[in-house]
Every structure is written in C-alpha cells, then in structure tokens.
Design a protein around this motif. Structure first.
Motif, PDB file in Angstrom:
ATOM      1  N   MET A   1       8.260  -6.722   1.466  1.00 33.73           N
ATOM      2  CA  MET A   1       6.993  -6.778   0.770  1.00 33.73           C
ATOM      3  C   MET A   1       6.491  -5.372   0.457  1.00 33.73           C
ATOM      4  O   MET A   1       6.511  -4.492   1.307  1.00 33.73           O
ATOM      5  CB  MET A   1       5.990  -7.501   1.659  1.00 33.73           C
ATOM      6  CG  MET A   1       4.669  -7.767   1.027  1.00 33.73           C
ATOM      7  SD  MET A   1       3.570  -8.610   2.168  1.00 33.73           S
ATOM      8  CE  MET A   1       4.541 -10.012   2.645  1.00 33.73           C
ATOM      9  N   GLY A   2       6.057  -5.175  -0.780  1.00 35.69           N
ATOM     10  CA  GLY A   2       5.499  -3.904  -1.194  1.00 35.69           C
ATOM     11  C   GLY A   2       4.033  -3.772  -0.835  1.00 35.69           C
ATOM     12  O   GLY A   2       3.376  -4.724  -0.410  1.00 35.69           O
TER      13      GLY A   2
ATOM     14  N   ILE B   1      14.312 -12.145  -3.096  1.00 31.44           N
ATOM     15  CA  ILE B   1      13.542 -11.196  -3.897  1.00 31.44           C
ATOM     16  C   ILE B   1      12.824 -10.204  -2.991  1.00 31.44           C
ATOM     17  O   ILE B   1      12.710 -10.412  -1.785  1.00 31.44           O
ATOM     18  CB  ILE B   1      12.518 -11.901  -4.813  1.00 31.44           C
ATOM     19  CG1 ILE B   1      11.521 -12.717  -3.980  1.00 31.44           C
ATOM     20  CG2 ILE B   1      13.210 -12.769  -5.838  1.00 31.44           C
ATOM     21  CD1 ILE B   1      10.408 -13.330  -4.802  1.00 31.44           C
ATOM     22  N   SER B   2      12.366  -9.121  -3.579  1.00 32.28           N
ATOM     23  CA  SER B   2      11.636  -8.105  -2.839  1.00 32.28           C
ATOM     24  C   SER B   2      10.608  -7.487  -3.771  1.00 32.28           C
ATOM     25  O   SER B   2      10.894  -7.228  -4.939  1.00 32.28           O
ATOM     26  CB  SER B   2      12.590  -7.028  -2.333  1.00 32.28           C
ATOM     27  OG  SER B   2      11.872  -5.972  -1.751  1.00 32.28           O
ATOM     28  N   SER B   3       9.415  -7.233  -3.258  1.00 34.09           N
ATOM     29  CA  SER B   3       8.395  -6.559  -4.059  1.00 34.09           C
ATOM     30  C   SER B   3       8.282  -5.097  -3.665  1.00 34.09           C
ATOM     31  O   SER B   3       7.444  -4.378  -4.179  1.00 34.09           O
ATOM     32  CB  SER B   3       7.037  -7.257  -3.895  1.00 34.09           C
ATOM     33  OG  SER B   3       6.598  -7.175  -2.551  1.00 34.09           O
ATOM     34  N   ARG B   4       9.148  -4.663  -2.773  1.00 33.86           N
ATOM     35  CA  ARG B   4       9.148  -3.270  -2.322  1.00 33.86           C
ATOM     36  C   ARG B   4       9.844  -2.401  -3.364  1.00 33.86           C
ATOM     37  O   ARG B   4      10.871  -2.767  -3.921  1.00 33.86           O
ATOM     38  CB  ARG B   4       9.862  -3.164  -0.990  1.00 33.86           C
ATOM     39  CG  ARG B   4       9.701  -1.796  -0.348  1.00 33.86           C
ATOM     40  CD  ARG B   4      10.172  -1.816   1.052  1.00 33.86           C
ATOM     41  NE  ARG B   4       9.099  -2.400   1.859  1.00 33.86           N
ATOM     42  CZ  ARG B   4       9.135  -2.466   3.168  1.00 33.86           C
ATOM     43  NH1 ARG B   4      10.173  -2.045   3.820  1.00 33.86           N
ATOM     44  NH2 ARG B   4       8.124  -2.993   3.829  1.00 33.86           N
ATOM     45  N   CYS B   5       9.275  -1.247  -3.607  1.00 35.52           N
ATOM     46  CA  CYS B   5       9.815  -0.301  -4.586  1.00 35.52           C
ATOM     47  C   CYS B   5      11.074   0.350  -4.022  1.00 35.52           C
ATOM     48  O   CYS B   5      11.021   1.118  -3.061  1.00 35.52           O
ATOM     49  CB  CYS B   5       8.766   0.747  -4.914  1.00 35.52           C
ATOM     50  SG  CYS B   5       9.329   2.018  -6.041  1.00 35.52           S
TER      51      CYS B   5
ATOM     52  N   TYR C   1      10.289 -14.978   0.502  1.00 35.37           N
ATOM     53  CA  TYR C   1      10.954 -13.919  -0.259  1.00 35.37           C
ATOM     54  C   TYR C   1      12.411 -13.790   0.188  1.00 35.37           C
ATOM     55  O   TYR C   1      13.298 -13.595  -0.621  1.00 35.37           O
ATOM     56  CB  TYR C   1      10.248 -12.580  -0.058  1.00 35.37           C
ATOM     57  CG  TYR C   1       9.014 -12.370  -0.899  1.00 35.37           C
ATOM     58  CD1 TYR C   1       8.401 -13.412  -1.579  1.00 35.37           C
ATOM     59  CD2 TYR C   1       8.449 -11.119  -1.016  1.00 35.37           C
ATOM     60  CE1 TYR C   1       7.276 -13.210  -2.337  1.00 35.37           C
ATOM     61  CE2 TYR C   1       7.319 -10.904  -1.782  1.00 35.37           C
ATOM     62  CZ  TYR C   1       6.740 -11.955  -2.436  1.00 35.37           C
ATOM     63  OH  TYR C   1       5.635 -11.745  -3.199  1.00 35.37           O
TER      64      TYR C   1
ATOM     65  N   TRP D   1       1.270  -3.194  -2.732  1.00 31.70           N
ATOM     66  CA  TRP D   1       0.304  -3.953  -3.530  1.00 31.70           C
ATOM     67  C   TRP D   1       0.410  -5.452  -3.288  1.00 31.70           C
ATOM     68  O   TRP D   1      -0.578  -6.174  -3.381  1.00 31.70           O
ATOM     69  CB  TRP D   1       0.438  -3.617  -5.020  1.00 31.70           C
ATOM     70  CG  TRP D   1      -0.038  -2.227  -5.267  1.00 31.70           C
ATOM     71  CD1 TRP D   1       0.719  -1.132  -5.576  1.00 31.70           C
ATOM     72  CD2 TRP D   1      -1.385  -1.756  -5.174  1.00 31.70           C
ATOM     73  NE1 TRP D   1      -0.077  -0.027  -5.683  1.00 31.70           N
ATOM     74  CE2 TRP D   1      -1.374  -0.372  -5.446  1.00 31.70           C
ATOM     75  CE3 TRP D   1      -2.604  -2.352  -4.876  1.00 31.70           C
ATOM     76  CZ2 TRP D   1      -2.524   0.407  -5.438  1.00 31.70           C
ATOM     77  CZ3 TRP D   1      -3.752  -1.572  -4.869  1.00 31.70           C
ATOM     78  CH2 TRP D   1      -3.706  -0.219  -5.145  1.00 31.70           C
ATOM     79  N   ASP D   2       1.593  -5.901  -2.972  1.00 33.84           N
ATOM     80  CA  ASP D   2       1.770  -7.306  -2.610  1.00 33.84           C
ATOM     81  C   ASP D   2       0.957  -7.620  -1.355  1.00 33.84           C
ATOM     82  O   ASP D   2       0.254  -8.630  -1.283  1.00 33.84           O
ATOM     83  CB  ASP D   2       3.250  -7.590  -2.376  1.00 33.84           C
ATOM     84  CG  ASP D   2       3.562  -9.061  -2.194  1.00 33.84           C
ATOM     85  OD1 ASP D   2       2.645  -9.895  -2.259  1.00 33.84           O
ATOM     86  OD2 ASP D   2       4.747  -9.384  -1.992  1.00 33.84           O
TER      87      ASP D   2
END
Length: 65
Positions: free
Chosen positions: A2-3, A55-59, A50, A5-6
């Motif tokens: 998880m990023g 999937i991943s929202s991490r940069c 996730y 902003w998420d």
C-alpha cells in the motif's frame, strides 16, 4: 503493498464511516465495521485483497534499491 496516499484515503474514509455508524446507527453499523477494517489496513500498510489481486499502490520508483 500500500502506498502513502492509499493509506491516507483509507484513514479518511474509515473515520467517516465510523462516525456515520456511531451517529446514525441502524444499517450504518455495517459501514462502521468497514471503517474499522479500512483503518486497520491503513495502519498495518497491508491489504489482503491487494495481495490476492496481485496489485500494489506503492511507488516502485520511490523505494530504495
């Protein structure tokens, strides 16, 4: 994974859902439960859904090598 902003969005939405559950009651108690789940996943920075979806929202570019 998880990023940042998420996690921020999860905290904001989670707090709103918890507040609705406390203030309104009734069917909003279900929203309160989802709010606690969102807060918990934001705090631990891990979402099992996730992982299942792959999937991943991490940069990826932002992380050190």
């Amino acid at each position: 994974m998880m990023g940042f902003w998420d996690a921020v969005v999860r905290v904001i939405v989670g707090v709103i859902l918890i507040w609705l559950g406390i203030e309104k009651g009734g069917a909003f108690v279900i929203a309160e439960v989802f709010g606690f789940i969102l807060l918990f996943t934001a705090v631990i920075a891990y979402c099992p859904l996730y992982k299942l979806a792959g999937i991943s929202s991490r940069c990826e570019e932002c992380e050190p090598a």
